[in-house]
Design a protein around this motif. Structure first.
Motif, PDB file in Angstrom:
ATOM      1  N   LEU A   9       0.837  -1.200   0.000  1.00 35.53           N
ATOM      2  CA  LEU A   9       0.000   0.000   0.000  1.00 35.53           C
ATOM      3  C   LEU A   9       0.878   1.259   0.000  1.00 35.53           C
ATOM      4  O   LEU A   9       1.773   1.399   0.829  1.00 35.53           O
ATOM      5  CB  LEU A   9      -0.913   0.004   1.225  1.00 35.53           C
ATOM      6  N   GLU A  10       0.594   2.172  -0.929  1.00 37.59           N
ATOM      7  CA  GLU A  10       1.317   3.447  -1.007  1.00 37.59           C
ATOM      8  C   GLU A  10       0.310   4.579  -1.177  1.00 37.59           C
ATOM      9  O   GLU A  10      -0.626   4.469  -1.978  1.00 37.59           O
ATOM     10  CB  GLU A  10       2.297   3.465  -2.180  1.00 37.59           C
ATOM     11  N   VAL A  11       0.509   5.656  -0.428  1.00 32.18           N
ATOM     12  CA  VAL A  11      -0.307   6.860  -0.553  1.00 32.18           C
ATOM     13  C   VAL A  11       0.646   8.025  -0.771  1.00 32.18           C
ATOM     14  O   VAL A  11       1.587   8.217   0.001  1.00 32.18           O
ATOM     15  CB  VAL A  11      -1.163   7.107   0.706  1.00 32.18           C
ATOM     16  N   ALA A  12       0.429   8.782  -1.820  1.00 33.71           N
ATOM     17  CA  ALA A  12       1.339   9.880  -2.151  1.00 33.71           C
ATOM     18  C   ALA A  12       0.572  11.016  -2.800  1.00 33.71           C
ATOM     19  O   ALA A  12      -0.550  10.839  -3.296  1.00 33.71           O
ATOM     20  CB  ALA A  12       2.441   9.397  -3.097  1.00 33.71           C
ATOM     21  N   GLY A  13       1.182  12.196  -2.774  1.00 31.65           N
ATOM     22  CA  GLY A  13       0.582  13.340  -3.452  1.00 31.65           C
ATOM     23  C   GLY A  13       0.692  13.184  -4.963  1.00 31.65           C
ATOM     24  O   GLY A  13       1.505  12.408  -5.470  1.00 31.65           O
ATOM     25  N   LEU A  14      -0.122  13.923  -5.673  1.00 29.94           N
ATOM     26  CA  LEU A  14      -0.068  13.889  -7.128  1.00 29.94           C
ATOM     27  C   LEU A  14       1.216  14.529  -7.622  1.00 29.94           C
ATOM     28  O   LEU A  14       1.742  15.459  -7.024  1.00 29.94           O
ATOM     29  CB  LEU A  14      -1.255  14.638  -7.727  1.00 29.94           C
ATOM     30  N   GLY A  15       1.724  14.018  -8.754  1.00 26.10           N
ATOM     31  CA  GLY A  15       2.779  14.716  -9.445  1.00 26.10           C
ATOM     32  C   GLY A  15       2.205  15.950 -10.130  1.00 26.10           C
ATOM     33  O   GLY A  15       0.978  16.107 -10.229  1.00 26.10           O
ATOM     34  N   LEU A  16       3.082  16.817 -10.616  1.00 27.17           N
ATOM     35  CA  LEU A  16       2.594  18.049 -11.245  1.00 27.17           C
ATOM     36  C   LEU A  16       1.728  17.733 -12.457  1.00 27.17           C
ATOM     37  O   LEU A  16       0.709  18.379 -12.691  1.00 27.17           O
ATOM     38  CB  LEU A  16       3.774  18.934 -11.648  1.00 27.17           C
ATOM     39  N   GLU A  17       2.118  16.736 -13.252  1.00 26.45           N
ATOM     40  CA  GLU A  17       1.326  16.398 -14.438  1.00 26.45           C
ATOM     41  C   GLU A  17      -0.077  15.944 -14.043  1.00 26.45           C
ATOM     42  O   GLU A  17      -1.068  16.366 -14.642  1.00 26.45           O
ATOM     43  CB  GLU A  17       2.022  15.315 -15.253  1.00 26.45           C
ATOM     44  N   GLN A  18      -0.172  15.087 -13.036  1.00 26.07           N
ATOM     45  CA  GLN A  18      -1.480  14.608 -12.586  1.00 26.07           C
ATOM     46  C   GLN A  18      -2.297  15.750 -11.990  1.00 26.07           C
ATOM     47  O   GLN A  18      -3.509  15.838 -12.200  1.00 26.07           O
ATOM     48  CB  GLN A  18      -1.299  13.481 -11.568  1.00 26.07           C
ATOM     49  N   ALA A  19      -1.635  16.647 -11.241  1.00 29.66           N
ATOM     50  CA  ALA A  19      -2.341  17.791 -10.679  1.00 29.66           C
ATOM     51  C   ALA A  19      -2.854  18.708 -11.779  1.00 29.66           C
ATOM     52  O   ALA A  19      -3.986  19.216 -11.711  1.00 29.66           O
ATOM     53  CB  ALA A  19      -1.411  18.562  -9.738  1.00 29.66           C
ATOM     54  N   PHE A  20      -2.037  18.908 -12.798  1.00 34.34           N
ATOM     55  CA  PHE A  20      -2.429  19.732 -13.933  1.00 34.34           C
ATOM     56  C   PHE A  20      -3.672  19.155 -14.612  1.00 34.34           C
ATOM     57  O   PHE A  20      -4.631  19.866 -14.902  1.00 34.34           O
ATOM     58  CB  PHE A  20      -1.260  19.807 -14.922  1.00 34.34           C
ATOM     59  N   VAL A  21      -3.664  17.846 -14.836  1.00 35.92           N
ATOM     60  CA  VAL A  21      -4.823  17.196 -15.458  1.00 35.92           C
ATOM     61  C   VAL A  21      -6.053  17.338 -14.574  1.00 35.92           C
ATOM     62  O   VAL A  21      -7.153  17.627 -15.064  1.00 35.92           O
ATOM     63  CB  VAL A  21      -4.507  15.707 -15.738  1.00 35.92           C
ATOM     64  N   ALA A  22      -5.879  17.159 -13.265  1.00 35.85           N
ATOM     65  CA  ALA A  22      -7.012  17.245 -12.346  1.00 35.85           C
ATOM     66  C   ALA A  22      -7.598  18.653 -12.325  1.00 35.85           C
ATOM     67  O   ALA A  22      -8.833  18.829 -12.338  1.00 35.85           O
ATOM     68  CB  ALA A  22      -6.576  16.832 -10.938  1.00 35.85           C
ATOM     69  N   ILE A  23      -6.748  19.671 -12.310  1.00 32.60           N
ATOM     70  CA  ILE A  23      -7.225  21.051 -12.247  1.00 32.60           C
ATOM     71  C   ILE A  23      -7.971  21.436 -13.518  1.00 32.60           C
ATOM     72  O   ILE A  23      -9.054  22.026 -13.484  1.00 32.60           O
ATOM     73  CB  ILE A  23      -6.035  22.012 -11.999  1.00 32.60           C
TER      74      ILE A  23
END
Length: 312
Positions: A288-302
């Motif tokens: 199990l791993e929990v981590a913040g989004l990378g910038l690319e994933q954050a960009f897509v989400a926003i």
């Protein structure tokens, strides 16, 4: 002649105040307000059609805004460029092919009000070894390095780069960004648009996210990631049948889910609640791993959230 004086200190390198620009019925820039400061390295991100190129055109005086004000070091873009305060490396526009690399760089240096030595410009761009080659015999990555040389032929206070490392290999990209960091450390502002989001994450002091001509996010890469809200969760399960896969899709706060074999990768707006509910399914996740989004994933989400909001 070589100018070694430091860039002129100014409160703002670039200022946009409620700037709009339309092409027919398409609003390319929509009430854009932003402020860039000397010494900053700023990444300009956005999907195709977000207004990045139009914003750079306005900044460089290639187009005039329909309304609002664009100022560069307190003057109009064209005045700042005429004074030799702005260097630009753009995707559009060809290079003269029937001259050598050295001849082209010599011309750029000769025309710059605060020119550098040709040998220094060639060395900084990593093109000394190809200085005698005709421009039309260069590879795509070599052409990019020549464009970089032309953008830094003089002591500019602002350097504007549009997809600067396209076609460069990894070594050339690393050398390029090391040089850009040196420029920023000397007090120059560096603004670059890129599709390589890992570059923005690693290089930029500040990230601007454009969408349909409007500024959606403005902050450090870490702040942009936090703004997206979601976190990544990944884990393995001993077995995943169709019933379990369906129940996984019902986990709370999911924003995305991918099941590949026995590995599950998801994004959640509340990772703690999602993981708690996962254990409630009576399964035991391992690795199990929990981590913040990378910038690319954050960009897509926003940008995806903005698209969804616009559709309502």
């Amino acid at each position: 002649m070589t100018t070694t004086s430091a860039p002129t200190v100014a409160t703002s390198a670039v200022s946009f105040e409620r700037v709009t620009k339309s092409y027919d019925d398409v609003r390319a820039v929509d009430g854009l307000t932003l402020d860039l400061r000397p010494g900053e390295t700023v990444a300009l991100l956005g999907p195709n059609g977000a207004g990045k190129s139009s914003t750079l055109d306005l900044l460089l005086g290639l187009r005039r805004p329909d309304s609002g004000t664009v100022r560069v070091f307190g003057t109009s873009p064209r005045e700042a460029i005429a004074e030799g305060r702005v260097g630009a490396m753009l995707q559009s526009g060809g290079l003269m092919g029937e001259v050598t690399v050295r001849e082209l760089v010599e011309l750029a240096c000769a025309l710059h009000p605060r020119r550098h030595r040709v040998s220094d410009v060639l060395a900084r761009a990593g093109i000394t070894e190809i200085a005698g080659r005709k421009v039309d015999k260069l590879s795509g990555g070599q052409e990019q390095r020549v464009r970089f040389a032309l953008a830094t032929a003089g002591a500019n206070d602002l350097i504007v780069l549009d997809e600067p490392t396209t076609g460069m290999d990894v070594t050339a990209r690393q050398a390029f960004w090391a040089t850009m960091r040196e420029q920023a450390d000397q007090g120059r502002a560096v603004l670059f648009a890129t599709h390589y989001l890992e570059e923005a994450d690693a290089i930029a002091d500040r990230v601007l996210v454009l969408h349909r001509g409007r500024l959606l996010a403005d902050g450090t890469a870490a702040e942009i990631k936090a703004k997206a809200g979601a976190r990544k969760v990944s884990f393995d399960l001993a077995e995943i049948d169709a019933d379990l896969a369906a129940r996984l899709r019902e986990l709370p706060f999911l924003t995305s889910l991918d099941v590949a074999g026995r590995t599950v990768r998801l994004q959640s707006a509340d990772a703690d609640a999602t993981v708690h509910a996962l254990y409630g399914l009576g399964v035991y996740p391992y690795n199990l791993e929990v981590a913040g989004l990378g910038l690319e994933q954050a960009f897509v989400a926003i940008t995806a959230a903005e698209e969804a909001a616009s559709a309502c």
